[in-house]
Enzyme design. Structure first.
Site, PDB file in Angstrom:
ATOM      1  N   LYS A   1      -3.275  -0.721  -4.207  1.00 25.39           N
ATOM      2  CA  LYS A   1      -2.958  -1.459  -5.306  1.00 25.39           C
ATOM      3  C   LYS A   1      -3.168  -3.153  -5.410  1.00 25.39           C
ATOM      4  O   LYS A   1      -3.301  -3.130  -6.944  1.00 25.39           O
ATOM      5  CB  LYS A   1      -1.492  -1.096  -4.904  1.00 25.39           C
TER       6      LYS A   1
ATOM      7  N   ARG B   1      -8.936  -4.277   6.794  1.00 29.12           N
ATOM      8  CA  ARG B   1      -8.914  -5.432   5.631  1.00 29.12           C
ATOM      9  C   ARG B   1      -8.820  -6.784   5.951  1.00 29.12           C
ATOM     10  O   ARG B   1      -8.449  -7.092   7.051  1.00 29.12           O
ATOM     11  CB  ARG B   1      -7.678  -5.405   5.176  1.00 29.12           C
TER      12      ARG B   1
ATOM     13  N   ARG C   1      10.469  -1.354  -5.333  1.00 31.92           N
ATOM     14  CA  ARG C   1       9.969  -0.425  -3.628  1.00 31.92           C
ATOM     15  C   ARG C   1      11.452   0.301  -3.526  1.00 31.92           C
ATOM     16  O   ARG C   1      11.275   1.014  -3.268  1.00 31.92           O
ATOM     17  CB  ARG C   1       9.662  -1.971  -3.357  1.00 31.92           C
TER      18      ARG C   1
ATOM     19  N   ARG D   1      -4.372  -9.407   8.192  1.00 35.79           N
ATOM     20  CA  ARG D   1      -2.752  -9.734   7.973  1.00 35.79           C
ATOM     21  C   ARG D   1      -2.398  -9.300   9.086  1.00 35.79           C
ATOM     22  O   ARG D   1      -2.313  -8.030   9.826  1.00 35.79           O
ATOM     23  CB  ARG D   1      -2.468  -9.395   6.490  1.00 35.79           C
TER      24      ARG D   1
ATOM     25  N   ARG E   1       5.639   0.573   8.419  1.00 34.34           N
ATOM     26  CA  ARG E   1       5.135   0.529   6.753  1.00 34.34           C
ATOM     27  C   ARG E   1       5.260   1.697   5.950  1.00 34.34           C
ATOM     28  O   ARG E   1       6.224   1.859   5.162  1.00 34.34           O
ATOM     29  CB  ARG E   1       4.524  -0.257   6.686  1.00 34.34           C
TER      30      ARG E   1
HETATM   31  P1  AP5 Z   1      -5.178  -3.197  -0.705  1.00 36.34           P
HETATM   32  O1  AP5 Z   1      -5.887  -2.912  -2.362  1.00 36.34           O
HETATM   33  O2  AP5 Z   1      -5.220  -4.305   0.193  1.00 36.34           O
HETATM   34  O3  AP5 Z   1      -4.395  -1.948  -0.693  1.00 36.34           O
HETATM   35  P2  AP5 Z   1      -2.269  -2.172  -1.250  1.00 36.34           P
HETATM   36  O4  AP5 Z   1      -1.941  -0.395  -1.336  1.00 36.34           O
HETATM   37  O5  AP5 Z   1      -2.475  -3.472  -1.886  1.00 36.34           O
HETATM   38  O6  AP5 Z   1      -2.166  -2.752   0.742  1.00 36.34           O
HETATM   39  P3  AP5 Z   1      -0.796  -3.425   0.597  1.00 36.34           P
HETATM   40  O7  AP5 Z   1      -0.804  -3.342   2.272  1.00 36.34           O
HETATM   41  O8  AP5 Z   1      -1.106  -5.081   0.340  1.00 36.34           O
HETATM   42  O9  AP5 Z   1       0.939  -2.582   0.210  1.00 36.34           O
HETATM   43  P4  AP5 Z   1       2.214  -2.980   0.810  1.00 36.34           P
HETATM   44  O10 AP5 Z   1       2.645  -2.308  -0.299  1.00 36.34           O
HETATM   45  O11 AP5 Z   1       2.186  -2.030   2.378  1.00 36.34           O
HETATM   46  O12 AP5 Z   1       2.033  -4.977   0.892  1.00 36.34           O
HETATM   47  P5  AP5 Z   1       2.503  -5.799   0.216  1.00 36.34           P
HETATM   48  O13 AP5 Z   1       1.703  -7.081   0.852  1.00 36.34           O
HETATM   49  O14 AP5 Z   1       3.573  -5.501  -1.493  1.00 36.34           O
HETATM   50  O15 AP5 Z   1      -5.926  -1.829   0.452  1.00 36.34           O
HETATM   51  C1  AP5 Z   1      -6.285  -1.951   1.313  1.00 36.34           C
HETATM   52  C2  AP5 Z   1      -7.646  -2.078   2.270  1.00 36.34           C
HETATM   53  O16 AP5 Z   1      -8.368  -1.133   1.266  1.00 36.34           O
HETATM   54  C3  AP5 Z   1      -8.103  -3.477   1.385  1.00 36.34           C
HETATM   55  O17 AP5 Z   1      -9.084  -3.401   2.531  1.00 36.34           O
HETATM   56  C4  AP5 Z   1      -9.480  -2.608   0.291  1.00 36.34           C
HETATM   57  O18 AP5 Z   1     -10.606  -3.580   0.103  1.00 36.34           O
HETATM   58  C5  AP5 Z   1      -9.137  -1.298   0.771  1.00 36.34           C
HETATM   59  N1  AP5 Z   1     -10.095  -0.419  -0.092  1.00 36.34           N
HETATM   60  C6  AP5 Z   1      -9.047  -0.571  -1.978  1.00 36.34           C
HETATM   61  N2  AP5 Z   1      -9.338   0.625  -2.221  1.00 36.34           N
HETATM   62  C7  AP5 Z   1     -10.327   0.746  -1.869  1.00 36.34           C
HETATM   63  C8  AP5 Z   1     -11.157   1.776  -2.397  1.00 36.34           C
HETATM   64  N3  AP5 Z   1     -10.726   3.134  -3.944  1.00 36.34           N
HETATM   65  N4  AP5 Z   1     -11.867   2.636  -2.084  1.00 36.34           N
HETATM   66  C9  AP5 Z   1     -12.759   2.096  -0.427  1.00 36.34           C
HETATM   67  N5  AP5 Z   1     -11.776   0.806   0.422  1.00 36.34           N
HETATM   68  C10 AP5 Z   1     -10.015   0.381  -0.668  1.00 36.34           C
HETATM   69  O19 AP5 Z   1       3.976  -5.984   1.091  1.00 36.34           O
HETATM   70  C11 AP5 Z   1       3.559  -6.593   2.381  1.00 36.34           C
HETATM   71  C12 AP5 Z   1       5.250  -7.316   3.318  1.00 36.34           C
HETATM   72  O20 AP5 Z   1       6.173  -7.404   2.101  1.00 36.34           O
HETATM   73  C13 AP5 Z   1       6.461  -5.410   2.869  1.00 36.34           C
HETATM   74  O21 AP5 Z   1       5.853  -4.887   3.903  1.00 36.34           O
HETATM   75  C14 AP5 Z   1       7.950  -5.679   2.944  1.00 36.34           C
HETATM   76  O22 AP5 Z   1       7.854  -6.267   3.681  1.00 36.34           O
HETATM   77  C15 AP5 Z   1       7.783  -7.218   1.882  1.00 36.34           C
HETATM   78  N6  AP5 Z   1       7.833  -7.083   0.429  1.00 36.34           N
HETATM   79  C16 AP5 Z   1       6.655  -6.874  -0.595  1.00 36.34           C
HETATM   80  N7  AP5 Z   1       7.127  -6.383  -1.950  1.00 36.34           N
HETATM   81  C17 AP5 Z   1       8.322  -5.948  -1.354  1.00 36.34           C
HETATM   82  C18 AP5 Z   1       9.919  -5.359  -2.426  1.00 36.34           C
HETATM   83  N8  AP5 Z   1       9.608  -4.945  -3.518  1.00 36.34           N
HETATM   84  N9  AP5 Z   1      10.468  -5.758  -2.200  1.00 36.34           N
HETATM   85  C19 AP5 Z   1      10.645  -5.189  -0.710  1.00 36.34           C
HETATM   86  N10 AP5 Z   1      10.483  -5.877   0.368  1.00 36.34           N
HETATM   87  C20 AP5 Z   1       8.860  -6.239  -0.364  1.00 36.34           C
END
Ligand code: AP5
Length: 216
Positions: A13, A127, A88, A160, A171
């Site tokens: 994402k 990552r 979420r 991270r 997660r």
């Molecule tokens: P990446 O693009 O970083 O993946 P992502 O889907 O953004 O994954 P996240 O881990 O950031 O999502 P998340 O939702 O768990 O975490 P968030 O930060 O929102 O890609 C991942 C890897 O794959 C990278 O190395 C990239 O290079 C590679 N890649 C990408 N696309 C590719 C492709 N097509 N081919 C090959 N490789 C590829 O949340 C973190 C924490 O914050 C949560 O656990 C929670 O505690 C809190 N939080 C955040 N939002 C909320 C909310 N709305 N409500 C409550 N808590 C929240």
């Protein structure tokens, strides 16, 4: 373009949002990035969020909703936005609907990033993120430049805390229990677009752009 990205952790994402927001000149709003910045700066919000994030749990809805009301009112959101990681939970989705209604804004689509657990687990283990500019790399797929420094700004790269294997498992469970119900919620509203996120980044980006009306 006003869209929501939902999908399991590691589905891509953030990576695809970075490309599309740059191409379209719209805001990329990642709740995870906002929370991590607050943790580093040790703000009250960061202190309240940290223990949930470290355990791979969701931060309570009231904290997130308050934070997003403020963010969506900022000037850079007027032209359009990608909401990456919000909503979420169903209560977050209901609060967003109420807020956008008040602002007179309609959503174009909710993009569901679909990828099997084995793919996202492999991606998350490789990552690396830039401490200065937040650029996302992957040691296998998109390796950083010289000396493991960020290609874009030369900043330090780090892994991270919540990309540890035990936290990733948690997660994924949290995603299935608390976030997956949003799939039915947005399908019923006719907004859901499903994308195969296990393909190469360029294909995923092209698919998203062609499936959002008026954004081609
Ligand atoms: P990446 O693009 O970083 O993946 P992502 O889907 O953004 O994954 P996240 O881990 O950031 O999502 P998340 O939702 O768990 O975490 P968030 O930060 O929102 O890609 C991942 C890897 O794959 C990278 O190395 C990239 O290079 C590679 N890649 C990408 N696309 C590719 C492709 N097509 N081919 C090959 N490789 C590829 O949340 C973190 C924490 O914050 C949560 O656990 C929670 O505690 C809190 N939080 C955040 N939002 C909320 C909310 N709305 N409500 C409550 N808590 C929240």
């Amino acid at each position: 373009m006003r869209v929501i990205f939902i999908g399991p952790p590691g589905a891509g994402k953030g990576t695809q949002a970075e490309v599309i927001s740059r191409e379209k000149g719209i805001a990329h709003i990642s709740t995870g990035d906002i929370l991590r910045k607050n943790v580093v700066e040790q703000t009250d919000l960061g202190k309240a969020a940290r223990e949930y994030m470290d355990a791979g749990k969701l931060v309570p809805d009231d904290i997130i909703i308050g934070m997003m009301e403020k963010r969506l009112g900022e000037k850079d959101c007027r032209k359009g936005f990608i909401l990456d990681g919000f909503p979420r939970t169903v209560p977050q989705a209901e609060a967003l609907e109420e807020l956008l209604g008040r602002m007179g804004i309609l959503l174009d689509a909710v993009i569901l990033f679909q990828a099997p657990d084995e793919v996202v687990i492999r991606r998350l283990s490789g990552r690396r993120v830039c401490r200065s500019c937040g650029a996302i790399f992957n040691v296998r797929w998109k390796p950083p430049g010289e000396d493991d420094r960020c290609d874009k700004c030369g900043g330090d790269l780090y892994q991270r805390d919540d990309d540890r294997e035990d936290v990733v498992k948690n997660r994924l469970d949290v995603y299935k229990r608390q976030t997956a119900p949003l799939i039915g919620y947005y399908r019923e509203k006719g907004l859901l677009v499903e994308v195969d996120a296990s393909r190469e980044s360029a294909e995923v980006v092209a698919d998203i752009i062609s499936s959002v009306k008026g954004s081609q």
